[in-house]
Design an enzyme around this catalytic site. Sequence first.
Site, PDB file in Angstrom:
ATOM      1  N   GLU A 218       9.875 -18.009   5.825  1.00 52.40           N
ATOM      2  CA  GLU A 218       9.213 -17.137   6.789  1.00 52.40           C
ATOM      3  C   GLU A 218       9.060 -17.904   8.083  1.00 52.40           C
ATOM      4  OE1 GLU A 218       5.623 -16.192   4.654  1.00 52.40           O
ATOM      5  OE2 GLU A 218       6.665 -14.663   3.474  1.00 52.40           O
ATOM      6  N   ARG A 224      -2.138 -18.572   7.387  1.00 58.14           N
ATOM      7  CA  ARG A 224      -2.123 -18.268   5.953  1.00 58.14           C
ATOM      8  C   ARG A 224      -0.730 -18.249   5.316  1.00 58.14           C
ATOM      9  NH1 ARG A 224      -2.391 -13.159   8.214  1.00 58.14           N
ATOM     10  NH2 ARG A 224      -1.014 -11.677   7.182  1.00 58.14           N
TER      11      ARG A 224
HETATM   12  P1  AMO Z   1       4.244 -11.808  -3.226  1.00 55.38           P
HETATM   13  O1  AMO Z   1       5.462 -11.948  -2.404  1.00 55.38           O
HETATM   14  O2  AMO Z   1       3.200 -10.868  -2.736  1.00 55.38           O
HETATM   15  O3  AMO Z   1       4.609 -11.315  -4.702  1.00 55.38           O
HETATM   16  O4  AMO Z   1       3.595 -13.239  -3.444  1.00 55.38           O
HETATM   17  C1  AMO Z   1       2.499 -13.390  -4.303  1.00 55.38           C
HETATM   18  C2  AMO Z   1       1.425 -14.229  -3.654  1.00 55.38           C
HETATM   19  O5  AMO Z   1       1.916 -15.508  -3.318  1.00 55.38           O
HETATM   20  C3  AMO Z   1       1.266 -15.983  -2.158  1.00 55.38           C
HETATM   21  N1  AMO Z   1       2.235 -16.242  -1.113  1.00 55.38           N
HETATM   22  C4  AMO Z   1       2.108 -17.170  -0.154  1.00 55.38           C
HETATM   23  N2  AMO Z   1       1.152 -18.069   0.101  1.00 55.38           N
HETATM   24  C5  AMO Z   1       1.319 -18.879   1.160  1.00 55.38           C
HETATM   25  N3  AMO Z   1       2.378 -18.838   1.971  1.00 55.38           N
HETATM   26  C6  AMO Z   1       3.382 -17.957   1.760  1.00 55.38           C
HETATM   27  N4  AMO Z   1       4.423 -17.948   2.578  1.00 55.38           N
HETATM   28  C7  AMO Z   1       3.273 -17.070   0.660  1.00 55.38           C
HETATM   29  N5  AMO Z   1       4.037 -16.090   0.172  1.00 55.38           N
HETATM   30  C8  AMO Z   1       3.402 -15.611  -0.896  1.00 55.38           C
HETATM   31  C9  AMO Z   1       0.292 -14.901  -1.722  1.00 55.38           C
HETATM   32  C10 AMO Z   1       0.876 -13.677  -2.348  1.00 55.38           C
HETATM   33  O6  AMO Z   1      -0.092 -12.680  -2.552  1.00 55.38           O
HETATM   34  N6  AMO Z   1       6.948 -11.545  -7.483  1.00 55.38           N
HETATM   35  C11 AMO Z   1       5.735 -11.088  -6.825  1.00 55.38           C
HETATM   36  C12 AMO Z   1       4.542 -11.244  -7.712  1.00 55.38           C
HETATM   37  C13 AMO Z   1       4.580 -10.340  -8.913  1.00 55.38           C
HETATM   38  O7  AMO Z   1       4.745  -9.123  -8.758  1.00 55.38           O
HETATM   39  O8  AMO Z   1       4.412 -10.861 -10.046  1.00 55.38           O
HETATM   40  C14 AMO Z   1       5.553 -11.854  -5.525  1.00 55.38           C
HETATM   41  O9  AMO Z   1       6.139 -12.885  -5.293  1.00 55.38           O
HETATM   42  O10 AMO Z   1      -0.983 -15.220  -2.264  1.00 55.38           O
HETATM   43  P1  ATP Z   2       3.023 -11.428   1.257  1.00 62.34           P
HETATM   44  O1  ATP Z   2       2.338 -12.568   0.641  1.00 62.34           O
HETATM   45  O2  ATP Z   2       3.356 -10.330   0.312  1.00 62.34           O
HETATM   46  O3  ATP Z   2       4.169 -11.837   2.104  1.00 62.34           O
HETATM   47  P2  ATP Z   2       1.288 -11.427   3.451  1.00 62.34           P
HETATM   48  O4  ATP Z   2      -0.152 -11.075   3.503  1.00 62.34           O
HETATM   49  O5  ATP Z   2       1.659 -12.820   3.537  1.00 62.34           O
HETATM   50  O6  ATP Z   2       1.912 -10.746   2.181  1.00 62.34           O
HETATM   51  P3  ATP Z   2       3.546 -10.817   4.896  1.00 62.34           P
HETATM   52  O7  ATP Z   2       4.155  -9.500   4.533  1.00 62.34           O
HETATM   53  O8  ATP Z   2       4.128 -12.056   4.412  1.00 62.34           O
HETATM   54  O9  ATP Z   2       1.992 -10.659   4.563  1.00 62.34           O
HETATM   55  O10 ATP Z   2       3.507 -11.011   6.423  1.00 62.34           O
HETATM   56  C1  ATP Z   2       3.100 -10.002   7.183  1.00 62.34           C
HETATM   57  C2  ATP Z   2       1.757 -10.384   7.707  1.00 62.34           C
HETATM   58  O11 ATP Z   2       1.833 -11.520   8.530  1.00 62.34           O
HETATM   59  C3  ATP Z   2       1.251  -9.250   8.488  1.00 62.34           C
HETATM   60  O12 ATP Z   2      -0.083  -9.043   8.152  1.00 62.34           O
HETATM   61  C4  ATP Z   2       1.438  -9.683   9.920  1.00 62.34           C
HETATM   62  O13 ATP Z   2       0.347  -9.234  10.694  1.00 62.34           O
HETATM   63  C5  ATP Z   2       1.452 -11.183   9.827  1.00 62.34           C
HETATM   64  N1  ATP Z   2       2.459 -11.738  10.689  1.00 62.34           N
HETATM   65  C6  ATP Z   2       3.772 -11.602  10.605  1.00 62.34           C
HETATM   66  N2  ATP Z   2       4.399 -12.249  11.575  1.00 62.34           N
HETATM   67  C7  ATP Z   2       3.435 -12.859  12.279  1.00 62.34           C
HETATM   68  C8  ATP Z   2       3.434 -13.711  13.413  1.00 62.34           C
HETATM   69  N3  ATP Z   2       4.554 -14.092  14.028  1.00 62.34           N
HETATM   70  N4  ATP Z   2       2.257 -14.142  13.886  1.00 62.34           N
HETATM   71  C9  ATP Z   2       1.124 -13.787  13.290  1.00 62.34           C
HETATM   72  N5  ATP Z   2       1.056 -12.994  12.221  1.00 62.34           N
HETATM   73  C10 ATP Z   2       2.199 -12.522  11.722  1.00 62.34           C
END
Ligand code: AMO
Ligand code: ATP
Length: 440
Positions: A218, A224
């Site tokens: 990402e 976060r």
């Molecule tokens: P998802 O993509 O929502 O679901 O990820 C699950 C949880 O993992 C954490 N997470 C992260 N934490 C920090 N940095 C990130 N880039 C990041 N990406 C994800 C979040 C998020 O809610 N396969 C599904 C899960 C399932 O259905 O079993 C999945 O990966 O806390």
């Molecule tokens: P997941 O864990 O499923 O990915 P998430 O809460 O991390 O859920 P994402 O779908 O990963 O959310 O990312 C989208 C979120 O991150 C949105 O809430 C969006 O507002 C925020 N976001 C995406 N790009 C940026 C950015 N460049 N700067 C700040 N916030 C961002």
Amino acid sequence: NLRTHYTADIKPDKVDNGQKVTLAGWVHEVRDLGGICFVVLRDREGKAQVTLVKKKIDKELFETAKRLVRESVISVTGTVKFEEKAPNGYELLPDEINILNVAGSPLPMDTTGKVEAELDTRLDSRFIDLRRAETTAVFKIRHESLQAIREFFVKNNFIETATPKVVATATEGGTALFPITYFDREAFLNQSPQLFKQILMGGGFDRAFEIGPIFRAEEHDTRRHLNEATSIDVEVSFADHFDVMEILENLVAYVYTQVIENCKSSLEALGVELKVPKTPFLKLTYDEVIEIINSRSEEKMHWGDDLGTLGEHTVGDYVYETTGESHYFIIDWPTEIKPFYAMPYEDRPEFSKSFDMMHRTMELSSGAQRIHIPALLKSRIESQGLNPDGFEFYLKAFEYGMPPHAGWGMGCERFVMTMLGTDNIRDTVLFPRDRRRLSP
Ligand code: AMO
Ligand code: ATP
């Protein structure tokens, strides 16, 4: 013997007044008041005051103490004297100070808490930053949380698993993959154990969990998101989404209970007062969430949109104001915005048996009942614009007796972050990986 006790172990119920002990650690501070010199020795568990009175002590020992360089590593053998005026209720009257390694100066950052360092400086000098009580406290609590999570799963009859991190395909649409070279082929770092934990259900594991790294390319730089995170993954057979939501909320409550019980001094060091979240967590449907956002926020949301950050906060605040709780579920998401493996409701296939577990401030976990019917799964893969050929190894497992199953994944760092109210997710990882940071 370089050490007989930790500083925190010197207590009247464990050690006698006048007992000889050896402490080892870092020189936190040297206060030379002329006739008396105090050396504060710090180890993982706390600090101890070493007291040297010039008139009563060997001249050379006194000179050694006076000249100690801050953050050098020492081992001190001496006599315990319980003393109410001393910081931890005792002081150590030394016979011997052994300098094990001298620290350079100036230090890359301050360890006394007198000067607040920037996060970047702290991460660059993590070896020093970790010597601060507040930083250690976060990682002790992270440790306790993971310990409690394992304990919870073992008590609940789960099998711990380990799935590959080098893989051939994506699982989570929307987030990018890190490509790597695997001999003469292209491979990727895994985004989620998703496909493998489902295959394990086909293998009859019934209840499986994994705690391991996930990698997400990402590009955004937020407080976060990490590019390498630790995921707590669960998969359960003969279960639906409600069954695994119950496991999730009970797990969260259990970990909070254990941390409150076992991490008193760490919580105190951080100034955090924890309250165990009340179960069951509130469940809002996706449709209810749209209504809440559209009636309370500037940001308007249409059916089929994902929640934005503002929307998440609007709903989180609403839940907190009405229930006093930070955790809640959003259930029944549109099928089209959830991954291909989420099971649509039979009677209203535009909705899926999926959920997000939210904290007031952010998403903590996603999960769903999964599609276990091979034909439906294949058509969902296609309608998400993915090529089923890449999923052959996965789809095969559905052809020969796949039970209905459900599961979720929760980010360990986000969990710890919300528990402790940490501002930045990087504070909950020893060596975070983000867009800019590849070392240390
Ligand atoms: P998802 O993509 O929502 O679901 O990820 C699950 C949880 O993992 C954490 N997470 C992260 N934490 C920090 N940095 C990130 N880039 C990041 N990406 C994800 C979040 C998020 O809610 N396969 C599904 C899960 C399932 O259905 O079993 C999945 O990966 O806390
Ligand atoms: P997941 O864990 O499923 O990915 P998430 O809460 O991390 O859920 P994402 O779908 O990963 O959310 O990312 C989208 C979120 O991150 C949105 O809430 C969006 O507002 C925020 N976001 C995406 N790009 C940026 C950015 N460049 N700067 C700040 N916030 C961002």
